[in-house]
Design a protein around this motif. Sequence first.
Motif, PDB file in Angstrom:
ATOM      1  N   MET A 251       0.804  -1.228   0.000  1.00 46.07           N
ATOM      2  CA  MET A 251       0.000   0.000   0.000  1.00 46.07           C
ATOM      3  C   MET A 251       0.835   1.275   0.000  1.00 46.07           C
ATOM      4  O   MET A 251       0.288   2.384  -0.053  1.00 46.07           O
ATOM      5  N   ASN A 252       2.163   1.143   0.069  1.00 43.14           N
ATOM      6  CA  ASN A 252       3.032   2.325   0.095  1.00 43.14           C
ATOM      7  C   ASN A 252       4.138   2.186  -0.951  1.00 43.14           C
ATOM      8  O   ASN A 252       5.321   2.042  -0.611  1.00 43.14           O
ATOM      9  N   PRO A 253       3.767   2.238  -2.231  1.00 42.26           N
ATOM     10  CA  PRO A 253       4.768   2.065  -3.291  1.00 42.26           C
ATOM     11  C   PRO A 253       5.700   3.260  -3.397  1.00 42.26           C
ATOM     12  O   PRO A 253       5.394   4.354  -2.889  1.00 42.26           O
TER      13      PRO A 253
ATOM     14  N   ARG B  37       8.162   5.651   8.455  1.00 36.59           N
ATOM     15  CA  ARG B  37       8.144   7.026   8.951  1.00 36.59           C
ATOM     16  C   ARG B  37       9.318   7.797   8.365  1.00 36.59           C
ATOM     17  O   ARG B  37       9.447   9.000   8.568  1.00 36.59           O
ATOM     18  N   GLN B  38      10.203   7.062   7.642  1.00 33.63           N
ATOM     19  CA  GLN B  38      11.353   7.643   6.948  1.00 33.63           C
ATOM     20  C   GLN B  38      12.216   8.464   7.899  1.00 33.63           C
ATOM     21  O   GLN B  38      12.579   9.614   7.615  1.00 33.63           O
ATOM     22  N   ILE B  39      12.548   7.849   9.009  1.00 38.51           N
ATOM     23  CA  ILE B  39      13.350   8.513  10.029  1.00 38.51           C
ATOM     24  C   ILE B  39      14.840   8.255   9.771  1.00 38.51           C
ATOM     25  O   ILE B  39      15.275   7.096   9.720  1.00 38.51           O
TER      26      ILE B  39
ATOM     27  N   SER C 131       1.655  10.189  -0.110  1.00 35.61           N
ATOM     28  CA  SER C 131       1.498  10.109   1.347  1.00 35.61           C
ATOM     29  C   SER C 131       1.671   8.659   1.774  1.00 35.61           C
ATOM     30  O   SER C 131       1.596   7.742   0.954  1.00 35.61           O
ATOM     31  N   THR C 132       1.914   8.460   3.053  1.00 31.82           N
ATOM     32  CA  THR C 132       2.131   7.124   3.602  1.00 31.82           C
ATOM     33  C   THR C 132       1.008   6.775   4.572  1.00 31.82           C
ATOM     34  O   THR C 132       0.667   7.581   5.440  1.00 31.82           O
TER      35      THR C 132
ATOM     36  N   PHE D  74       0.149  -1.405   9.297  1.00 26.80           N
ATOM     37  CA  PHE D  74       1.125  -1.609  10.372  1.00 26.80           C
ATOM     38  C   PHE D  74       0.434  -1.679  11.723  1.00 26.80           C
ATOM     39  O   PHE D  74       0.691  -2.587  12.521  1.00 26.80           O
ATOM     40  N   TRP D  75      -0.463  -0.718  11.995  1.00 24.90           N
ATOM     41  CA  TRP D  75      -1.127  -0.692  13.298  1.00 24.90           C
ATOM     42  C   TRP D  75      -2.108  -1.846  13.442  1.00 24.90           C
ATOM     43  O   TRP D  75      -2.254  -2.407  14.539  1.00 24.90           O
TER      44      TRP D  75
END
Length: 253
Positions: A152-154, A216-218, A159-160, A165-166
């Motif tokens: 779901m996040n190609p 979260r691209q941290i 947006s992500t 995940f949750w």
Amino acid sequence: MEATGVTASSLSRLRVWNIGLAVLHALQAALVLALATGFAITITSAVPQGPPGSAPPAPEALFDVRVGAAIAVFLALAAVDHLLTGTVLRGRYDAGLRAGVNRFRWVEYSLSSTLMIILIGFYTGLTGFTEVILISGANVAMILFGWLQEVMNPPGRDSTTMLPFWFGCVAGAAPWVAIFANTLGAAEVPGFVLGIIVSLFVFFMSFAVNQWLQYRQIGRWADYAYGEKVYLVLSLVAKSALAWQIFAGSLAG
């Protein structure tokens, strides 16, 4: 668009990692088999014999699970996954990483992590056949939600979404609630046993933390290839720690 950081050089390095991990996991599996004792845990069944509300019957033994052999299978599953993705399935593995999805990881995790959570449950008294089925279903659901998180996040998304995940965290929490409930509800819990359960929980959940950081691209986790490398590191460190702690318990048993 391709996932960030997935270049020819990074894919080449990941191939070396996969082949190296295949060898290390296979060696550990062989060592566990060589050291294993006959320690086994019995799976039981307590099928109702009367109307709802009747006193449950005494559990009946169904079959035994040799813990040493089960741990060897756990390590062997990781070895096979890394060997295939580093050799004959490398093309599909590389293409998947470019698209931001590693389906091989999720297939292997659905098998190996489910086997591990079952073994952890065994050590806290969750040995009923129906308990094993329920724990397996919840854990597989958690892993498949992880796969869905990637789908779901190609790459190139505007947006992500973290919903899969949750949702996976909710499903994955259920077996651990049962494990801690049984541990804390026991008449006597040695401190070292509680410590082992807590450390197993931390190692088990480290994979989820890696995915959270990735989406979260941290920091460096904004690079998809870096997150994949961390998965490989955890495959060695966390899986080895899980396997050997459970195996040590089998020797004590």
